[in-house]
Design an enzyme around this catalytic site. Structure first.
Site, PDB file in Angstrom:
ATOM      1  N   ASP A 176       0.854  -1.179   0.000  1.00  0.00           N
ATOM      2  CA  ASP A 176       0.000   0.000   0.000  1.00  0.00           C
ATOM      3  C   ASP A 176       0.898   1.240   0.000  1.00  0.00           C
ATOM      4  OD1 ASP A 176      -2.227   1.682   0.128  1.00  0.00           O
ATOM      5  OD2 ASP A 176      -3.252   0.444   1.605  1.00  0.00           O
TER       6      ASP A 176
ATOM      7  N   GLU B 171     -10.611   6.567   4.613  1.00  0.00           N
ATOM      8  CA  GLU B 171      -9.609   5.944   5.475  1.00  0.00           C
ATOM      9  C   GLU B 171      -9.699   6.465   6.913  1.00  0.00           C
ATOM     10  OE1 GLU B 171      -5.804   5.080   3.680  1.00  0.00           O
ATOM     11  OE2 GLU B 171      -6.597   5.454   1.679  1.00  0.00           O
TER      12      GLU B 171
END
Length: 697
Positions: A348, A554
């Site tokens: 990521d 997020e």
């Protein structure tokens, strides 16, 4: 004088002033230019010189032939040939992915960078068109193709609910809404439409789908999850063949497949357990035994690999205290070994940095831990020289074996070859008209109406409120989310955290949809936050209230209270106490609603529906039926969380799988049920919950 012997009967001596061309295959020299020659033999020298010329061309042709550039060769042969030609530095360059903001054509060429990406909101220009995107990608690709070996780069982007970074693209409902449809075929069609729109901008790789199983709605990424139930998530992996194409019948398990220039490489993320962190805290620790991890969070990865997914992205989170980016057992051992995944594993964003706490505090260790764990491509995304230098040092000092580097690069090349990038590295403008096309918007509209969940339809003493009459003297539309396309789309839209307002992309708000659906004679009055005096002074037939959450993505979306954004509660109380009202909730998850439930006549969970607001009015006004089912449990209070179907303390406000249906009678949708025998509506919910528990568990 240089003698050349062609046979024992013929000697040729040539006085040469020459240039020599060296090629690696046999380390031989070919004489390219013959000057000042003398022939000591009978007959004409012209034929002999011609023979030498043909021989020279043949040798040169053989020198220039590279198997990896030959599409007729098997992919395994092409990879082997290319790997044999690559230096360690070129291999490590292929393992780097950097953001477009720090890339240049020269960097792509000189460092043999394997991949570029656009992070959320990273665009070539403000209001960039499909042509702008394509030209940008091609400019970078030219840099890659001008490198010594001409290995094309792969460009990736977060297309998580349509091509969501791009203005005028079709924005589909976020995954939580698609989970409510229970329609894998629909999701596959959405994948195919998304692939076309992404390819229309010259991009060939998407960081989607997210196949997390969200077990706690306090997690800020819960809307990226299709469901709390892994079986629903597994069904929704049909988006992968939509994005990539259907794998051939004889394709071995784990081999990546991308079916042509109208398809894109997909990415199953985030491996593994990202949806199970304590209290839903993003990037935190998932505390669960091995059986729980493998029974809840792992199954969708097996399905994705069977369907030929090209890449898998690693989660920021930890499993029982061990960072997933450093978890060799689960990456090298289980993902690549047991599940036989043959595509490449990608980190990521700054995932290696976050192996340590604080991030980047010992980067050399992070590189060592991440690469040894089995990560093949690293989303850096900014400092490529630090990564390349550190990894090169670790390899040359034999701390990381070359075999690990070769495994990574072979996987990256396999995906690139399977996509046809070596044959078609440059994008064209042939698909530009696919971006935001009418067909795709109609598909998104279908997805919206199938995703809506009817939670309440009429108070216990009244009949059903829905469908709404299109013809009425005057109706009130209220709430902050009624005329706000940014709120309607949620996070990961145009920018990472999402936007507010109607000027960022193209679409139809819910207010706009109501205006186009209602009878022309109906007066529609919009007030975001009407006060009671205004409401009482107008003779409204009914009200539509649209409220919910503001956009987030997020960690910014992590919430311990899960309350709706102000002034939502005030609007509900002002409007619904006075008028018959339907409340439409725009949110990425269940939120606190029980305190307002008694005053609401009809309640609809619309999730984050995207740009096509007409899908909402399709069911509100009865042109189509309500069919959506809750993809996750709707709690009473946050004190109950985490609470998922099957838990011993399961006591929901609305259970997993719940959703009132309407049916069409004479072309007009009617409610199937809004209660049972005049009893309070909540008893119906309890009965459905008990029924579900005993039937399915």
């Amino acid at each position: 004088m240089l003698p050349l012997r062609f046979s024992r009967h013929c000697n040729l001596s040539l006085s040469l002033s020459l240039s020599m061309y060296r090629f690696k295959k046999n380390d031989c020299f070919v004489l390219r230019f013959l000057q000042g020659y003398k022939v000591r033999m009978g007959g004409t020298f012209v034929a002999l010189v011609g023979l030498l010329f043909v021989w020279s061309l043949a040798v040169e042709s053989e020198a220039q032939y590279m198997k990896y550039k030959d599409p007729k060769q098997p992919v395994t042969v092409r990879i082997k040939d290319l790997m044999a030609r690559m230096t360690v530095e070129e291999k490590i360059g292929q393992m780097a992915q950097i953001d477009r903001t720090v890339a240049t054509a020269d960097i792509m060429k000189n460092y043999s960078i394997g991949s570029l990406l656009s992070g959320g909101g990273s665009t070539p220009l403000p209001q960039a068109t499909a042509e702008d995107w394509t030209n940008m990608v091609n400019d970078f690709q030219k840099g890659s193709l001008s490198s010594r070996l001409g290995i094309p780069m792969i460009y990736g982007i977060d297309a998580v609910h349509g091509h969501n970074n791009v203005i005028n693209a079709t924005i589909f409902p976020h995954n939580i809404g698609l989970g409510a449809t229970r329609d894998p075929g629909l999701v596959k069609r959405i994948g195919a439409a998304t692939a076309l729109e992404v390819r229309a901008t010259g991009i060939s790789y998407v960081f989607a789908p997210c196949i997390a199983v969200c077990r706690d709605p306090r997690w800020g990424r819960c809307y990226e999850s299709y469901s709390e139930d892994h079986k629903v998530v597994q069904e929704m992996t049909e988006i992968i063949p939509g994005l990539q194409g259907d794998t051939p019948d004889n394709s071995p398990k784990g081999v990546p497949f991308v079916g042509g220039k109208n398809k894109v490489a997909a990415c199953a993320k985030h491996y593994v357990g990202d949806g199970g962190t304590t209290k839903g805290i993003n990037e935190n620790n998932t505390v669960i035994d091995r059986a729980g991890l493998f029974n809840i969070h792992m199954p969708a990865y097996n399905d994705s690999i069977i369907k030929g997914v090209s890449t898998v992205m690693i989660s920021y989170s930890s499993w029982n205290g061990i960072k997933m980016h450093a978890h060799r057992d689960l990456i090298m051992g289980y993902l690549k070994g047991t599940l036989k995944f043959k595509g490449f594993v990608i980190s990521d964003w700054e995932g290696l940095d976050r192996i340590t706490s604080p991030p980047h505090s010992n980067y050399t260790y992070s590189v060592l831990a991440g690469i040894q764990a089995g990560i093949d491509m690293v989303m850096l995304p900014f400092n490529h020289t630090e990564f390349i230098d550190d990894l090169t040092h670790l390899v040359k000092k034999k701390i990381i074996p070359v075999d690990r580097i070769d495994d990574a690069v072979e996987r990256i090349l396999l995906v690139k070859f399977s996509m046809g990038l070596f044959e078609n590295p440059m994008a064209d403008l042939s698909l530009v008209k696919e971006l935001g096309s009418k067909a795709h918007r109609e598909l998104a509209r279908e997805a919206v109406r199938k995703s809506l969940v009817l939670l309440k339809n009429g108070k216990s003493t009244d009949g059903p409120m829905l469908p709404l009459p299109k013809k009425a003297p005057k109706i009130l539309v209220a709430g902050t989310h009624a005329d706000n396309l940014g709120y309607q789309c949620g996070g990961w839209t145009i920018t990472w955290q999402g936007v507010s307002g109607n000027n960022h992309t193209t679409g139809t708000t819910i207010l706009g949809a109501i205006k186009s659906t209602a009878d022309p004679s109906t007066e529609i009055v919009f007030r975001e936050t009407p006060d009671t005096d205004f409401i009482k002074s107008n003779n409204f037939a009914y009200a539509v209230v649209v409220v919910g959450e503001h956009p987030y993505a997020e960690t910014a979306g992590d919430s311990l209270n899960l309350t709706m954004a102000d002034p939502g509660p005030i609007v509900i109380n002002n409007v619904c106490v006075i008028l018959k009202c339907v409340v439409v909730i725009i949110s990425g998850r269940p939120i606190v609603i029980e305190p307002y439930l008694s005053s609401i006549d009809a309640l609809v969970a619309a999730w984050l529906p995207g740009t096509e607001g007409r899908g909402v009015t399709d069911v509100l006004f009865g042109d189509h039926e309500f069919t959506g089912k809750l993809p996750r449990t709707w709690f009473r209070t946050v004190d109950q969380l985490p609470m998922n179907v099957g838990d011993s303390h399961y006591d929901p406000l609305f259970p997993f799988g719940f959703g009132l249906r309407t049916r069409s009678i004479g072309g007009v949708a009617r409610s199937v049920s809004g209660g049972v025998d005049g009893r309070p509506f909540i008893l119906l919910i309890a009965a459905v919950s008990i029924f579900y528990h005993f039937i399915f568990h």
